[in-house]
Design a protein around this motif. Structure first.
Motif, PDB file in Angstrom:
ATOM      1  N   VAL A  79     -10.087  18.791  -8.158  1.00  0.00           N
ATOM      2  CA  VAL A  79     -10.069  17.611  -9.034  1.00  0.00           C
ATOM      3  C   VAL A  79      -8.621  17.270  -9.407  1.00  0.00           C
ATOM      4  O   VAL A  79      -8.242  16.100  -9.431  1.00  0.00           O
ATOM      5  CB  VAL A  79     -10.950  17.832 -10.285  1.00  0.00           C
ATOM      6  N   ASP A  80      -7.812  18.295  -9.684  1.00  0.00           N
ATOM      7  CA  ASP A  80      -6.391  18.065  -9.965  1.00  0.00           C
ATOM      8  C   ASP A  80      -5.714  17.379  -8.775  1.00  0.00           C
ATOM      9  O   ASP A  80      -4.904  16.463  -8.954  1.00  0.00           O
ATOM     10  CB  ASP A  80      -5.660  19.380 -10.249  1.00  0.00           C
ATOM     11  N   LEU A  81      -6.040  17.821  -7.574  1.00  0.00           N
ATOM     12  CA  LEU A  81      -5.463  17.228  -6.371  1.00  0.00           C
ATOM     13  C   LEU A  81      -5.802  15.745  -6.279  1.00  0.00           C
ATOM     14  O   LEU A  81      -4.914  14.907  -6.062  1.00  0.00           O
ATOM     15  CB  LEU A  81      -5.966  17.964  -5.124  1.00  0.00           C
ATOM     16  N   MET A  82      -7.064  15.405  -6.448  1.00  0.00           N
ATOM     17  CA  MET A  82      -7.464  13.997  -6.376  1.00  0.00           C
ATOM     18  C   MET A  82      -6.766  13.192  -7.468  1.00  0.00           C
ATOM     19  O   MET A  82      -6.289  12.079  -7.217  1.00  0.00           O
ATOM     20  CB  MET A  82      -8.984  13.873  -6.469  1.00  0.00           C
ATOM     21  N   ASP A  83      -6.708  13.752  -8.666  1.00  0.00           N
ATOM     22  CA  ASP A  83      -6.031  13.084  -9.772  1.00  0.00           C
ATOM     23  C   ASP A  83      -4.556  12.865  -9.451  1.00  0.00           C
ATOM     24  O   ASP A  83      -4.020  11.776  -9.673  1.00  0.00           O
ATOM     25  CB  ASP A  83      -6.194  13.910 -11.044  1.00  0.00           C
ATOM     26  N   ASP A  84      -3.896  13.886  -8.920  1.00  0.00           N
ATOM     27  CA  ASP A  84      -2.469  13.765  -8.604  1.00  0.00           C
ATOM     28  C   ASP A  84      -2.222  12.709  -7.530  1.00  0.00           C
ATOM     29  O   ASP A  84      -1.263  11.931  -7.620  1.00  0.00           O
ATOM     30  CB  ASP A  84      -1.902  15.108  -8.137  1.00  0.00           C
ATOM     31  N   LEU A  85      -3.061  12.670  -6.505  1.00  0.00           N
ATOM     32  CA  LEU A  85      -2.892  11.673  -5.450  1.00  0.00           C
ATOM     33  C   LEU A  85      -2.982  10.255  -6.012  1.00  0.00           C
ATOM     34  O   LEU A  85      -2.140   9.395  -5.717  1.00  0.00           O
ATOM     35  CB  LEU A  85      -3.958  11.868  -4.365  1.00  0.00           C
ATOM     36  N   LEU A  86      -3.997  10.007  -6.832  1.00  0.00           N
ATOM     37  CA  LEU A  86      -4.168   8.667  -7.403  1.00  0.00           C
ATOM     38  C   LEU A  86      -3.126   8.365  -8.471  1.00  0.00           C
ATOM     39  O   LEU A  86      -2.638   7.233  -8.574  1.00  0.00           O
ATOM     40  CB  LEU A  86      -5.585   8.519  -7.963  1.00  0.00           C
ATOM     41  N   HIS A  87      -2.753   9.381  -9.246  1.00  0.00           N
ATOM     42  CA  HIS A  87      -1.745   9.188 -10.291  1.00  0.00           C
ATOM     43  C   HIS A  87      -0.396   8.786  -9.690  1.00  0.00           C
ATOM     44  O   HIS A  87       0.227   7.820 -10.140  1.00  0.00           O
ATOM     45  CB  HIS A  87      -1.602  10.485 -11.105  1.00  0.00           C
ATOM     46  N   GLU A  88       0.034   9.527  -8.669  1.00  0.00           N
ATOM     47  CA  GLU A  88       1.317   9.195  -8.046  1.00  0.00           C
ATOM     48  C   GLU A  88       1.250   7.838  -7.361  1.00  0.00           C
ATOM     49  O   GLU A  88       2.219   7.083  -7.369  1.00  0.00           O
ATOM     50  CB  GLU A  88       1.755  10.284  -7.070  1.00  0.00           C
ATOM     51  N   ASN A  89       0.103   7.502  -6.787  1.00  0.00           N
ATOM     52  CA  ASN A  89      -0.049   6.180  -6.194  1.00  0.00           C
ATOM     53  C   ASN A  89       0.105   5.081  -7.256  1.00  0.00           C
ATOM     54  O   ASN A  89       0.673   4.029  -6.983  1.00  0.00           O
ATOM     55  CB  ASN A  89      -1.396   6.046  -5.483  1.00  0.00           C
ATOM     56  N   GLY A  90      -0.377   5.353  -8.462  1.00  0.00           N
ATOM     57  CA  GLY A  90      -0.184   4.397  -9.557  1.00  0.00           C
ATOM     58  C   GLY A  90       1.292   4.171  -9.837  1.00  0.00           C
ATOM     59  O   GLY A  90       1.718   3.035 -10.116  1.00  0.00           O
ATOM     60  N   HIS A  91       2.084   5.236  -9.761  1.00  0.00           N
ATOM     61  CA  HIS A  91       3.533   5.075  -9.929  1.00  0.00           C
ATOM     62  C   HIS A  91       4.117   4.221  -8.804  1.00  0.00           C
ATOM     63  O   HIS A  91       4.972   3.367  -9.054  1.00  0.00           O
ATOM     64  CB  HIS A  91       4.231   6.441  -9.938  1.00  0.00           C
ATOM     65  N   HIS A  92       3.645   4.443  -7.575  1.00  0.00           N
ATOM     66  CA  HIS A  92       4.145   3.633  -6.456  1.00  0.00           C
ATOM     67  C   HIS A  92       3.803   2.158  -6.658  1.00  0.00           C
ATOM     68  O   HIS A  92       4.625   1.292  -6.367  1.00  0.00           O
ATOM     69  CB  HIS A  92       3.557   4.107  -5.126  1.00  0.00           C
ATOM     70  N   HIS A  93       2.614   1.897  -7.147  1.00  0.00           N
ATOM     71  CA  HIS A  93       2.180   0.523  -7.401  1.00  0.00           C
ATOM     72  C   HIS A  93       3.098  -0.117  -8.441  1.00  0.00           C
ATOM     73  O   HIS A  93       3.615  -1.228  -8.238  1.00  0.00           O
ATOM     74  CB  HIS A  93       0.724   0.533  -7.867  1.00  0.00           C
ATOM     75  N   LEU A  94       3.312   0.561  -9.552  1.00  0.00           N
ATOM     76  CA  LEU A  94       4.211   0.052 -10.597  1.00  0.00           C
ATOM     77  C   LEU A  94       5.635  -0.095 -10.062  1.00  0.00           C
ATOM     78  O   LEU A  94       6.287  -1.124 -10.285  1.00  0.00           O
ATOM     79  CB  LEU A  94       4.196   0.994 -11.793  1.00  0.00           C
ATOM     80  N   ASN A  95       6.123   0.911  -9.355  1.00  0.00           N
ATOM     81  CA  ASN A  95       7.490   0.852  -8.848  1.00  0.00           C
ATOM     82  C   ASN A  95       7.687  -0.264  -7.842  1.00  0.00           C
ATOM     83  O   ASN A  95       8.790  -0.811  -7.731  1.00  0.00           O
ATOM     84  CB  ASN A  95       7.887   2.198  -8.232  1.00  0.00           C
ATOM     85  N   TYR A  96       6.637  -0.626  -7.128  1.00  0.00           N
ATOM     86  CA  TYR A  96       6.720  -1.767  -6.219  1.00  0.00           C
ATOM     87  C   TYR A  96       7.182  -3.011  -6.980  1.00  0.00           C
ATOM     88  O   TYR A  96       8.092  -3.724  -6.551  1.00  0.00           O
ATOM     89  CB  TYR A  96       5.367  -2.019  -5.547  1.00  0.00           C
ATOM     90  N   TYR A  97       6.570  -3.260  -8.130  1.00  0.00           N
ATOM     91  CA  TYR A  97       6.934  -4.435  -8.920  1.00  0.00           C
ATOM     92  C   TYR A  97       8.300  -4.269  -9.576  1.00  0.00           C
ATOM     93  O   TYR A  97       9.076  -5.220  -9.644  1.00  0.00           O
ATOM     94  CB  TYR A  97       5.858  -4.718  -9.970  1.00  0.00           C
ATOM     95  N   LEU A  98       8.615  -3.062 -10.033  1.00  0.00           N
ATOM     96  CA  LEU A  98       9.919  -2.820 -10.620  1.00  0.00           C
ATOM     97  C   LEU A  98      11.027  -3.017  -9.582  1.00  0.00           C
ATOM     98  O   LEU A  98      12.083  -3.583  -9.886  1.00  0.00           O
ATOM     99  CB  LEU A  98      10.003  -1.419 -11.211  1.00  0.00           C
ATOM    100  N   ASN A  99      10.794  -2.566  -8.366  1.00  0.00           N
ATOM    101  CA  ASN A  99      11.806  -2.698  -7.312  1.00  0.00           C
ATOM    102  C   ASN A  99      11.988  -4.130  -6.846  1.00  0.00           C
ATOM    103  O   ASN A  99      13.039  -4.466  -6.307  1.00  0.00           O
ATOM    104  CB  ASN A  99      11.478  -1.784  -6.138  1.00  0.00           C
ATOM    105  N   LEU A 100      10.989  -4.978  -7.046  1.00  0.00           N
ATOM    106  CA  LEU A 100      11.146  -6.406  -6.701  1.00  0.00           C
ATOM    107  C   LEU A 100      12.231  -7.050  -7.537  1.00  0.00           C
ATOM    108  O   LEU A 100      12.886  -8.001  -7.099  1.00  0.00           O
ATOM    109  CB  LEU A 100       9.828  -7.152  -6.925  1.00  0.00           C
ATOM    110  N   GLU A 101      12.433  -6.552  -8.743  1.00  0.00           N
ATOM    111  CA  GLU A 101      13.403  -7.134  -9.668  1.00  0.00           C
ATOM    112  C   GLU A 101      14.820  -6.624  -9.465  1.00  0.00           C
ATOM    113  O   GLU A 101      15.746  -7.109 -10.077  1.00  0.00           O
ATOM    114  CB  GLU A 101      12.966  -6.849 -11.118  1.00  0.00           C
ATOM    115  N   LYS A 102      15.002  -5.620  -8.607  1.00  0.00           N
ATOM    116  CA  LYS A 102      16.348  -5.060  -8.398  1.00  0.00           C
ATOM    117  C   LYS A 102      17.234  -6.024  -7.660  1.00  0.00           C
ATOM    118  O   LYS A 102      16.873  -6.691  -6.765  1.00  0.00           O
ATOM    119  CB  LYS A 102      16.253  -3.727  -7.649  1.00  0.00           C
TER     120      LYS A 102
END
Length: 79
Positions: free
Chosen positions: A56-79
């Motif tokens: 369960v931790d593994l599944m949570d970590d995979l989705l959690h880090e993907n959430g960071h990638h999703h957010l960072n996608y938008y943050l990196n658009l502004e660079k």
């Protein structure tokens, strides 16, 4: 990791689509002093800690880090 990804795909297809869009590489690590992590400067790369973690931790970590990638996608658009 493969089993976790198959279950995400089967039971949460929307999450799977976002996962495919934003996670490019999964780097398994086995370090007691780290949690799973990603970096804004390295988009799409998830370092997933497998030390003393259950499935369960593994599944949570995979989705959690993907959430960071999703957010960072938008943050990196502004660079």
């Amino acid at each position: 990791i493969e089993i976790a990804l198959k279950l995400i795909k089967k039971f949460t297809p929307d999450s799977w689509e976002r996962f495919k869009a934003f996670t490019e590489v999964i780097v398994p690590i086995d370090q007691p002093e780290f949690v799973s992590y990603s970096h804004q400067e390295l988009p799409g790369y998830s370092m997933i800690n497998l030390y003393n973690r259950d499935f369960v931790d593994l599944m949570d970590d995979l989705l959690h880090e993907n959430g960071h990638h999703h957010l960072n996608y938008y943050l990196n658009l502004e660079k």
